[in-house]
Design an enzyme around this catalytic site. Structure first.
Site, PDB file in Angstrom:
ATOM      1  N   PRO A   1       6.875  -8.163   9.961  1.00 11.82           N
ATOM      2  CA  PRO A   1       7.381  -7.869  11.318  1.00 11.82           C
ATOM      3  C   PRO A   1       7.303  -6.395  11.682  1.00 11.82           C
ATOM      4  O   PRO A   1       7.538  -6.037  12.837  1.00 11.82           O
ATOM      5  CB  PRO A   1       8.842  -8.337  11.241  1.00 11.82           C
ATOM      6  CG  PRO A   1       9.212  -8.181   9.804  1.00 11.82           C
ATOM      7  CD  PRO A   1       7.969  -8.459   9.012  1.00 11.82           C
TER       8      PRO A   1
ATOM      9  N   GLU B   1      10.857  -9.333   4.286  1.00 12.47           N
ATOM     10  CA  GLU B   1      12.052  -8.542   4.537  1.00 12.47           C
ATOM     11  C   GLU B   1      11.984  -7.142   3.947  1.00 12.47           C
ATOM     12  O   GLU B   1      12.782  -6.280   4.320  1.00 12.47           O
ATOM     13  CB  GLU B   1      13.271  -9.275   3.967  1.00 12.47           C
ATOM     14  CG  GLU B   1      13.487 -10.653   4.585  1.00 12.47           C
ATOM     15  CD  GLU B   1      14.626 -11.406   3.914  1.00 12.47           C
ATOM     16  OE1 GLU B   1      15.172 -10.878   2.919  1.00 12.47           O
ATOM     17  OE2 GLU B   1      14.976 -12.503   4.381  1.00 12.47           O
TER      18      GLU B   1
ATOM     19  N   ALA C   1       9.228  -4.242   1.400  1.00 12.88           N
ATOM     20  CA  ALA C   1       7.907  -3.980   0.826  1.00 12.88           C
ATOM     21  C   ALA C   1       7.702  -4.833  -0.425  1.00 12.88           C
ATOM     22  O   ALA C   1       8.622  -5.031  -1.224  1.00 12.88           O
ATOM     23  CB  ALA C   1       7.767  -2.499   0.485  1.00 12.88           C
ATOM     24  N   ASN C   2       6.482  -5.360  -0.565  1.00 12.22           N
ATOM     25  CA  ASN C   2       6.080  -6.184  -1.717  1.00 12.22           C
ATOM     26  C   ASN C   2       6.806  -7.523  -1.788  1.00 12.22           C
ATOM     27  O   ASN C   2       6.802  -8.175  -2.837  1.00 12.22           O
ATOM     28  CB  ASN C   2       6.266  -5.423  -3.035  1.00 12.22           C
ATOM     29  CG  ASN C   2       5.356  -4.217  -3.126  1.00 12.22           C
ATOM     30  OD1 ASN C   2       4.206  -4.266  -2.701  1.00 12.22           O
ATOM     31  ND2 ASN C   2       5.870  -3.119  -3.684  1.00 12.22           N
TER      32      ASN C   2
ATOM     33  N   ASP D   1      -3.750  -3.967   6.928  1.00 12.71           N
ATOM     34  CA  ASP D   1      -4.411  -3.927   5.626  1.00 12.71           C
ATOM     35  C   ASP D   1      -3.400  -3.892   4.483  1.00 12.71           C
ATOM     36  O   ASP D   1      -3.651  -4.431   3.406  1.00 12.71           O
ATOM     37  CB  ASP D   1      -5.326  -2.698   5.546  1.00 12.71           C
ATOM     38  CG  ASP D   1      -6.509  -2.807   6.507  1.00 12.71           C
ATOM     39  OD1 ASP D   1      -6.843  -3.938   6.898  1.00 12.71           O
ATOM     40  OD2 ASP D   1      -7.076  -1.764   6.875  1.00 12.71           O
TER      41      ASP D   1
ATOM     42  N   THR E   1      -4.999  -0.450  11.741  1.00 12.58           N
ATOM     43  CA  THR E   1      -6.448  -0.312  11.620  1.00 12.58           C
ATOM     44  C   THR E   1      -7.152  -1.652  11.436  1.00 12.58           C
ATOM     45  O   THR E   1      -8.183  -1.904  12.031  1.00 12.58           O
ATOM     46  CB  THR E   1      -6.792   0.606  10.436  1.00 12.58           C
ATOM     47  OG1 THR E   1      -6.188   0.090   9.239  1.00 12.58           O
ATOM     48  CG2 THR E   1      -6.275   2.016  10.695  1.00 12.58           C
TER      49      THR E   1
ATOM     50  N   GLY F   1      -5.123   2.543   1.436  1.00 13.87           N
ATOM     51  CA  GLY F   1      -3.957   2.968   2.194  1.00 13.87           C
ATOM     52  C   GLY F   1      -2.712   3.214   1.374  1.00 13.87           C
ATOM     53  O   GLY F   1      -1.657   3.493   1.937  1.00 13.87           O
TER      54      GLY F   1
END
Length: 594
Positions: A169, A201, A203-204, A228, A272, A548
């Site tokens: 999100p 919710e 990162a990872n 990405d 990107t 990134g």
């Protein structure tokens, strides 16, 4: 309406009504075609579409009598002047204009109809869903057409029926959930695809869920909605889960990795969307959703990155040290600026013009077709990626080359502004050709690009060529190699050169004993002039930009794994496939039986 309904060898042919005209509609193993014969004041028309690109077919009941019977463009999530039997009135005074239903056909004359949704190509690799509604003289014929078309679609084993969807999100402009609900979910519903949606919710979240909790046997594919970074999460989770299930040690640099069985779909919603652009040709959610629905499959190489015997990350697009690593590192401190942070950091790092010293050792690719400078981009049905040498044989060949301590490996030592390794072209809207225009998606190699120290003007020429069709490698300070593996050792980590060893010992002696002799000053001054990146202060080092993400170590070893994953894509189609405005009928129907 005279009806001719014959079934022979999978052939179904009828005369049906479309847009108040009689069409000869045929279904055959090649696809679906509808032709209007030449009539006075009405030129002949020929349309055809492969069954593999039919999205869905549905029968309309009598209550749908106001459904438009002409061929109409359906762009999910966008407004149009007529939808589902409603139209904006254009007659009468302006004050009387309002939305109202307009009857399209007479129920008593032809109450039975079915709608076929199929893929239509537009400019620049974009796809759209197009609907065409045929009117039948009786319900039996209508049901037969719907049943036969449905059987043809169901026979396509490559189509997904159940998908696991992860939505980020916060990617891009925080539009991931809205893009999925308004543009993708309606298409999945029409195609009868069930989707289990998880909104991440933290990162990872997607990576960890795929590794531990996801019941992959219940799904036909995994879809990520985001940029990405979101794709990287899903790819890491799926690849790591596959290696664990097959008992492979991903921490070992020479380990042959197991290919993943599930395909990954990308719904672009990031800043990107480089990977989506390079594998589909457009950063468009509807196009990507249609590729998923029709069940396309595109194999893709993945590079494993290790430091010593420790696994760091997987890479599918860019590994960049120097300029691109510095830009990413600086942009991370400017995330509040949004996508503009890359431009600001890029200008800042270009003006600083920092270079780095080190040694690059690489294993040139052998027994592969093509070179980085052959100007032959990777396209749908790429011959280079489909080169028929068995994968197992290539892996054995790779092991044999690495087992011989020999002359296969090559080394380049120097001062570099940038060291880049790209597994795909890395094309994007800002750089239509990418960092390496001839890089291939699934040939088991990566293109290693070395940009040596040069003037700012020369480096700017190299960067500007990424936005044009000029050969960006046709510069004296740039070299490119197609490799299977490579290693990089920064200067401050090297101990295999006696010159470096003497320099390090001398610097240590000067720092510890604070010798101020004239001879020591002269030697130290000469070293500093020759190696300005290494003085009494800690040696200067950049970081690696891995798709990134910043890698914590500078000394790495990289290996390309051929066709490790598969995407819901088919590569970028050649322009002539969809550039013609009025193409001829590409699928000719077999002759009708007498």
């Amino acid at each position: 309406m005279e009806e001719d309904n014959k079934r022979a060898a999978g052939l179904l042919t009828s005369q049906l009504l479309l847009n108040h005209s009689v069409y000869e509609v045929s279904l055959h193993p090649g696809g679906l075609s509808w032709n209007r014969p030449h009539q006075p004041f009405k030129p002949g028309v020929c349309h055809s579409v492969p069954v593999s690109e039919v999205v869905a077919v549905r029968e309309l009941d009598a209550a749908s009598s106001t459904t438009c019977t002409c061929t109409s463009m359906c762009s999910t999530g966008t407004s149009s002047n007529s939808t589902a039997g409603t139209s904006r009135s254009t007659s009468g005074p302006k004050s009387s204009r309002r939305w109202q239903k307009i009857p399209q056909r007479d129920e008593e004359d032809s109450p039975h109809a079915f709608t076929v949704s199929y893929v239509e190509r537009t400019r620049r690799s974009a796809w759209r869903r197009r609907d065409v509604t045929f009117l039948c003289p009786d319900g039996a014929l209508c049901s037969q057409w719907v049943r036969t078309l449905t059987e043809q679609i169901s026979a396509l084993a490559n189509r997904p029926r159940r998908l696991l969807v992860y939505i980020n999100p916060y990617s891009g402009k925080k539009r991931g959930e809205r893009i999925y609900q308004h543009k993708v979910a309606p298409l999945f519903s029409i195609a009868n695809i069930a989707a289990h949606v998880i909104v991440t919710e933290h990162a990872n979240h997607a990576r960890d869920h795929l590794q531990t909790e996801a019941e992959l046997q219940n799904y036909d594919g995994v879809v990520c909605v985001g940029g990405d970074g979101m794709f990287s999460e899903v790819m890491h989770g799926l690849v790591l889960r596959t290696q664990r299930d097959h008992g492979r040690d991903h921490n070992h640099p020479d380990q042959t990795l197991a290919q993943t069985a599930m395909r990954i779909g990308i719904i672009p919603a990031g800043s990107t969307d480089c990977i989506c652009f390079a594998t589909v040709g457009a950063n468009d959610p509807v196009t990507s959703a249609l590729h998923i629905i029709v069940g396309d499959s595109q194999p893709m190489d993945v590079c494993s990155v290790h430091h010593s015997d420790s696994f760091l990350r997987y890479s599918v697009s860019l590994l960049g040290y120097g300029f691109y690593g510095d830009v990413l590192s600086d942009s991370e401190r400017k995330r509040w600026m949004g996508p503009a942070r890359y431009d600001v950091s890029g200008v800042k790092k270009f003006l600083s013009h920092q270079y780095y010293e080190g040694t690059v050792s690489y294993l040139p690719a052998s027994d592969v077709l093509g070179t980085p400078r052959d100007r032959a981009p990777c396209r749908t049905g790429c011959v280079v990626c489909q080169y028929n040498r068995p994968l197992e044989e290539k892996e054995e060949h790779h092991k044999m080359e690495e087992s011989n301590d020999a002359p296969a490996w090559r080394s380049v030592r120097g001062k570099f502004l940038a060291i880049n390794a790209v597994t795909m072209s890395c094309a994007c809207p800002r750089s239509p050709q990418g960092l390496s225009p001839a890089a291939h998606l699934a040939d088991g190699t990566t293109d290693l690009i070395l940009v040596r120290k040069c003037s700012r003007i020369a480096f700017l020429r190299h960067l500007l060529r990424h936005t044009s069709k000029d050969d960006q490698f046709d510069l004296s300070f740039v070299e490119v190699h197609r490799v299977q593996s490579f290693r990089f050792t920064p200067r401050f980590c090297q101990t295999d050169s006696e010159l470096d060893l003497q320099e390090l010992l001398l610097e240590k002696e000067v720092q510890e004993k604070e010798v101020a002799g004239s001879q020591a000053k002269r030697i130290l001054g000469q070293i500093c002039r020759e190696h300005p990146a290494c003085c009494l202060t800690p040696p200067c080092s950049s970081c690696w930009n891995c798709d990134g993400e910043i890698l914590p170590q500078a000394a790495i070893q990289v290996r390309a794994h051929r066709q490790l994953i598969r995407l819901f894509a088919r590569g970028i189609e050649e322009p002539q496939v969809f550039d013609d405005i009025t193409p001829p009928c590409t699928i000719s129907a077999p002759p009708l039986p007498v």
